[in-house]
Write a protein that holds these residues in place. Sequence first.
Motif, PDB file in Angstrom:
ATOM      1  N   THR A 172       0.846  -1.199   0.000  1.00  0.00           N
ATOM      2  CA  THR A 172       0.000   0.000   0.000  1.00  0.00           C
ATOM      3  C   THR A 172       0.878   1.245   0.000  1.00  0.00           C
ATOM      4  OG1 THR A 172      -0.095   0.170   2.394  1.00  0.00           O
ATOM      5  CG2 THR A 172      -1.783  -1.217   1.319  1.00  0.00           C
ATOM      6  N   GLU A 173       0.287   2.365  -0.380  1.00  0.00           N
ATOM      7  CA  GLU A 173       1.026   3.627  -0.375  1.00  0.00           C
ATOM      8  C   GLU A 173       1.450   3.996   1.046  1.00  0.00           C
ATOM      9  OE1 GLU A 173      -1.328   6.543  -2.427  1.00  0.00           O
ATOM     10  OE2 GLU A 173      -1.128   5.489  -4.342  1.00  0.00           O
ATOM     11  N   ASP A 174       0.572   3.740   2.015  1.00  0.00           N
ATOM     12  CA  ASP A 174       0.925   4.018   3.420  1.00  0.00           C
ATOM     13  C   ASP A 174       2.134   3.185   3.850  1.00  0.00           C
ATOM     14  OD1 ASP A 174      -1.001   5.923   3.810  1.00  0.00           O
ATOM     15  OD2 ASP A 174      -2.466   4.532   4.702  1.00  0.00           O
ATOM     16  N   GLU A 175       2.176   1.909   3.445  1.00  0.00           N
ATOM     17  CA  GLU A 175       3.301   1.044   3.787  1.00  0.00           C
ATOM     18  C   GLU A 175       4.572   1.532   3.110  1.00  0.00           C
ATOM     19  OE1 GLU A 175       5.631  -2.009   5.413  1.00  0.00           O
ATOM     20  OE2 GLU A 175       3.740  -1.114   6.039  1.00  0.00           O
ATOM     21  N   ALA A 176       4.485   1.980   1.866  1.00  0.00           N
ATOM     22  CA  ALA A 176       5.658   2.512   1.147  1.00  0.00           C
ATOM     23  C   ALA A 176       6.183   3.760   1.861  1.00  0.00           C
ATOM     24  CB  ALA A 176       5.297   2.821  -0.304  1.00  0.00           C
ATOM     25  N   ARG A 177       5.267   4.661   2.255  1.00  0.00           N
ATOM     26  CA  ARG A 177       5.688   5.872   2.997  1.00  0.00           C
ATOM     27  C   ARG A 177       6.334   5.495   4.324  1.00  0.00           C
ATOM     28  NH1 ARG A 177       0.728   9.024   1.164  1.00  0.00           N
ATOM     29  NH2 ARG A 177      -0.293   7.803   2.784  1.00  0.00           N
ATOM     30  N   ARG A 178       5.782   4.519   5.038  1.00  0.00           N
ATOM     31  CA  ARG A 178       6.341   4.082   6.323  1.00  0.00           C
ATOM     32  C   ARG A 178       7.749   3.540   6.131  1.00  0.00           C
ATOM     33  NH1 ARG A 178       7.426  -0.060   9.186  1.00  0.00           N
ATOM     34  NH2 ARG A 178       6.669  -1.624   7.746  1.00  0.00           N
ATOM     35  N   ARG A 179       7.938   2.712   5.121  1.00  0.00           N
ATOM     36  CA  ARG A 179       9.265   2.133   4.863  1.00  0.00           C
ATOM     37  C   ARG A 179      10.284   3.223   4.491  1.00  0.00           C
ATOM     38  NH1 ARG A 179       8.052  -3.380   1.326  1.00  0.00           N
ATOM     39  NH2 ARG A 179       6.754  -4.401   2.911  1.00  0.00           N
ATOM     40  N   LEU A 180       9.850   4.154   3.659  1.00  0.00           N
ATOM     41  CA  LEU A 180      10.754   5.250   3.277  1.00  0.00           C
ATOM     42  C   LEU A 180      11.114   6.112   4.487  1.00  0.00           C
ATOM     43  CD1 LEU A 180       9.205   6.289  -0.149  1.00  0.00           C
ATOM     44  CD2 LEU A 180      11.445   5.221   0.243  1.00  0.00           C
ATOM     45  N   ARG A 181      10.100   6.452   5.292  1.00  0.00           N
ATOM     46  CA  ARG A 181      10.351   7.280   6.478  1.00  0.00           C
ATOM     47  C   ARG A 181      11.298   6.568   7.444  1.00  0.00           C
ATOM     48  NH1 ARG A 181       5.451   8.498   7.641  1.00  0.00           N
ATOM     49  NH2 ARG A 181       5.063   6.651   8.918  1.00  0.00           N
ATOM     50  N   LEU A 182      11.056   5.294   7.710  1.00  0.00           N
ATOM     51  CA  LEU A 182      11.907   4.541   8.622  1.00  0.00           C
ATOM     52  C   LEU A 182      13.323   4.402   8.066  1.00  0.00           C
ATOM     53  CD1 LEU A 182      12.169   3.041  11.245  1.00  0.00           C
ATOM     54  CD2 LEU A 182      11.240   1.002  10.144  1.00  0.00           C
ATOM     55  N   GLY A 183      13.435   4.129   6.775  1.00  0.00           N
ATOM     56  CA  GLY A 183      14.760   4.036   6.152  1.00  0.00           C
ATOM     57  C   GLY A 183      15.527   5.344   6.247  1.00  0.00           C
ATOM     58  N   LEU A 184      14.831   6.458   6.008  1.00  0.00           N
ATOM     59  CA  LEU A 184      15.481   7.774   6.106  1.00  0.00           C
ATOM     60  C   LEU A 184      15.859   8.106   7.547  1.00  0.00           C
ATOM     61  CD1 LEU A 184      13.376   9.832   3.556  1.00  0.00           C
ATOM     62  CD2 LEU A 184      15.745   9.040   3.319  1.00  0.00           C
ATOM     63  N   GLN A 185      15.024   7.720   8.496  1.00  0.00           N
ATOM     64  CA  GLN A 185      15.361   7.946   9.903  1.00  0.00           C
ATOM     65  C   GLN A 185      16.626   7.178  10.282  1.00  0.00           C
ATOM     66  OE1 GLN A 185      11.706   6.806  11.837  1.00  0.00           O
ATOM     67  NE2 GLN A 185      10.904   8.898  11.848  1.00  0.00           N
ATOM     68  N   LEU A 186      16.722   5.962   9.814  1.00  0.00           N
ATOM     69  CA  LEU A 186      17.937   5.180  10.084  1.00  0.00           C
ATOM     70  C   LEU A 186      19.152   5.833   9.446  1.00  0.00           C
ATOM     71  CD1 LEU A 186      16.616   1.526   9.653  1.00  0.00           C
ATOM     72  CD2 LEU A 186      17.439   2.592  11.766  1.00  0.00           C
ATOM     73  N   LEU A 187      19.010   6.266   8.200  1.00  0.00           N
ATOM     74  CA  LEU A 187      20.144   6.915   7.518  1.00  0.00           C
ATOM     75  C   LEU A 187      20.549   8.220   8.187  1.00  0.00           C
ATOM     76  CD1 LEU A 187      19.601   6.399   3.706  1.00  0.00           C
ATOM     77  CD2 LEU A 187      21.576   5.741   5.078  1.00  0.00           C
ATOM     78  N   SER A 188      19.583   8.931   8.760  1.00  0.00           N
ATOM     79  CA  SER A 188      19.917  10.210   9.397  1.00  0.00           C
ATOM     80  C   SER A 188      20.840  10.024  10.595  1.00  0.00           C
ATOM     81  CB  SER A 188      18.658  10.959   9.810  1.00  0.00           C
ATOM     82  OG  SER A 188      18.056  10.325  10.922  1.00  0.00           O
TER      83      SER A 188
END
Length: 185
Positions: A154-170
């Motif tokens: 789902t789009e919500d799941e894609a946004r969650r994965r992107l947000r979590l991935g970016l938080q880890l990278l930060s």
Amino acid sequence: MAGKDVPPRWDRKMQQRLARGEAAALGELYDRFASLVHSLAHRVLGDEQAADAVTREVFAHVWEHPEIYDPKQGTLRSWVAAVTHQVAVQRLRDREEREQPRHEERESTVRRASVAARADYIVHSMPAPLRAALDLAYFQRRDYRQTAADLGVTEDEARRRLRLGLQLLSTAHDAGTPPGYRGAV
């Protein structure tokens, strides 16, 4: 013996001869104090060529400004040594100022490399679904809708994965090393 505040006769005569511009006086002064000047400069700078340059500069200064020597302050030898020390220390400071930006550049390069290594570690250690979402969004230039469609989520799941991935990278900019990181072996 002369009084403590009276310089040796040779010192007074040498100053007078230098003030008159006698080149032979400079030669005598050089013969008498060159090894002292060079060794003091070398001790401060730790560099043979720099000590040679300081020696030339000190004798040029003495030649151009013999009136600065005050016989009441001490011997000509002490004054020449003091001038040598001042010139050598100034050269050392100048050299350190020139090298300081290089040191800061090295530190900056090390910091950037450290952040890059940490980011690489984070990307390679994150769960495959997060890594796949980041890969689609940032390397393949997909938006979150296209990423969701490509991943079959789902789009919500894609946004969650992107947000979590970016938080880890930060966290790559944070100090310290990641847990379990051993660096290149």
